[in-house]
Design a protein around this motif. Structure first.
Motif, PDB file in Angstrom:
ATOM      1  N   PRO A 315     -37.170  22.732  -6.477  1.00 33.39           N
ATOM      2  CA  PRO A 315     -36.952  22.926  -8.127  1.00 33.39           C
ATOM      3  C   PRO A 315     -38.301  23.303  -8.750  1.00 33.39           C
ATOM      4  O   PRO A 315     -38.337  23.971  -9.756  1.00 33.39           O
ATOM      5  CB  PRO A 315     -36.451  21.581  -8.466  1.00 33.39           C
ATOM      6  N   GLY A 321     -31.731  26.271 -12.172  1.00 26.97           N
ATOM      7  CA  GLY A 321     -31.214  25.066 -11.208  1.00 26.97           C
ATOM      8  C   GLY A 321     -30.460  25.643 -10.416  1.00 26.97           C
ATOM      9  O   GLY A 321     -30.212  26.807 -10.209  1.00 26.97           O
ATOM     10  N   ARG A 322     -29.801  24.662  -9.513  1.00 30.12           N
ATOM     11  CA  ARG A 322     -29.039  24.954  -8.422  1.00 30.12           C
ATOM     12  C   ARG A 322     -27.575  25.572  -9.014  1.00 30.12           C
ATOM     13  O   ARG A 322     -27.256  26.750  -8.196  1.00 30.12           O
ATOM     14  CB  ARG A 322     -28.357  23.750  -7.633  1.00 30.12           C
ATOM     15  N   GLU A 368     -29.804  20.217  -4.601  1.00 26.52           N
ATOM     16  CA  GLU A 368     -30.844  21.178  -4.534  1.00 26.52           C
ATOM     17  C   GLU A 368     -30.115  22.392  -3.301  1.00 26.52           C
ATOM     18  O   GLU A 368     -30.895  23.064  -2.899  1.00 26.52           O
ATOM     19  CB  GLU A 368     -32.120  20.765  -3.940  1.00 26.52           C
TER      20      GLU A 368
END
Length: 399
Positions: A315, A321-322, A368
């Motif tokens: 990250p 983000g994911r 993640e």
């Protein structure tokens, strides 16, 4: 030099057709195997069941195999054979499909979640040891992604504490631990033959064991608790039609069509295994050069046939983000998945009193990860398309 734009930012997708995270491979031999059964006298409870069980013993080295309707049924049967009942606890990982924990609930037991190793993503034997109590009856250890769990450590712990080790090997067929095939090491090992697994029967499952006691129980639980074995009957048989229900079992039988397909698929297991290893090697080589990506570590004891390839984002090295990374891959026609939502996050488990925070390493992993395409039929170009898509998204959004 300007960075290459991902499709979500106006760039051209790396491919015109969609590539999914998993897919079965069926050839003419597989089709003919099923057709032959359809033309035979037996569609279920026929000779292909015993043939498949013998084949699984040959592949794994286990003494006994009992095939069943799916991997969840296999886990349920294994927990029943282990004697799980009300008040008993079963330690497992939250990084798995819900069935790995549900199987304890089916028997009236209670799942207890142990944390994972942050580098391999498999259940951590040290965390298992911390979760063992006087109520613990068994450990369900999941070979996540197809990499073997640390069987030596887990077996040692289970022997010391008098626990049954059930290896949830839904991902692991084709893998070897210290040169020995998984399926012949734990007290019981369960397999799944779902279409995204390395070999498939459409659906289907199996339990492997070296214990005759477990084997006899598994046979009963697969088919209503009914037996035609005169040695197990309470009364004198009345004739050739006679059978008895001597326990409470389920209809977890596999059809002969499924068994025939799995037998044919097992003939290709060395091919499937080799190709999956080639793809994983290419992914690891490409992604280990990207600071935005962490590559899953493999223990030296595991010669892994990987079912899933987990892309783990770093990250602090990314400006997205994911979810955004996942959506960006979809825009490139790389359709991925996430394995898995921690089991105790689900509303059903929350109502049972489980709370977030009990397995911090597993929870961080979930935030993640993305599962990339990995299956036998992927071409070299397919693999390169995945590599290019991941690389250009990671570089474009690097922090």
């Amino acid at each position: 030099m300007e960075k290459e734009k991902p499709a979500v930012c106006g760039g051209k997708p790396v491919r015109d057709t969609k590539l999914f995270y998993g897919h079965q491979y069926i050839d003419e031999a597989d089709i003919q195997a099923v057709v032959d059964v359809l033309k035979s006298d037996y569609l279920t409870c026929g000779p292909k069941i015993g043939e498949l069980e013998k084949k699984l013993c040959e592949v794994t080295g286990a003494k006994y195999a009992v095939v069943c309707s799916n991997g969840t049924a296999a886990l349920h049967m294994a927990c029943m054979a282990a004697g799980i009942g009300p008040g008993d606890e079963v330690v497992t990982t939250p990084v798995t499909f819900a069935a790995s924990a549900n199987c304890a609930l089916y028997c009236g037991g209670r799942p207890v979640f142990a944390d994972i190793r942050k580098d391999t993503y498999n259940i951590d034997p040290a965390s298992v040891a911390e979760r063992v109590s006087e109520k613990t009856k068994a450990v369900v250890a999941v070979d996540f992604t197809g990499q073997s769990v640390q069987l030596d450590e887990l077996l040692s712990l289970c022997r010391e504490k008098g626990l049954v080790l059930i290896e949830d090997g839904a991902h692991v067929i084709g893998t070897k631990y210290k040169g020995k095939p998984n399926g012949s090491i734990a007290d019981m090992t369960t397999f799944s033959f779902h279409p995204v697994k390395t070999v498939t029967g459409g659906e289907g499952g199996a339990v492997l064991t070296d214990s005759e006691e477990y084997y006899q129980k598994l046979l009963l639980y697969r088919s209503h608790g009914i037996t035609r074995n005169e040695d197990l009957m309470e009364y004198e048989p009345e004739g050739g039609w006679y059978y008895e229900q001597i326990d409470l079992g389920y209809n977890y039988r596999m059809t002969d069509m499924q068994a025939a397909l799995i037998i044919s698929q097992l003939d290709k297991l060395p091919l499937f295994s080799r190709r999956r290893k080639e793809i994983v090697e290419r992914y690891n080589e490409a992604f280990s050069r990207l600071p935005q990506i962490a590559v899953q570590k493999e223990i030296p004891e595991s010669d892994t046939t990987r079912h899933l390839y987990i892309l783990r984002l770093v990250p602090e090295k990314l400006r997205i983000g994911r979810k955004e990374f996942f959506d960006a891959l979809a825009a490139e026609n790389i359709c991925c998945n996430v394995h898995y939502i921690p089991t105790y996050y689900f509303p059903y488990y929350q109502k049972l009193g489980y709370q977030k925070g009990i397995c911090p390493k597993a929870e961080k992993l979930y935030e993640e990860i993305i599962s990339l395409p990995l299956y036998y039929a992927m071409t070299d170009q397919d693999v390169e398309d995945v590599v290019r898509a991941v690389t250009r998204i990671a570089k474009y959004y690097e922090a």
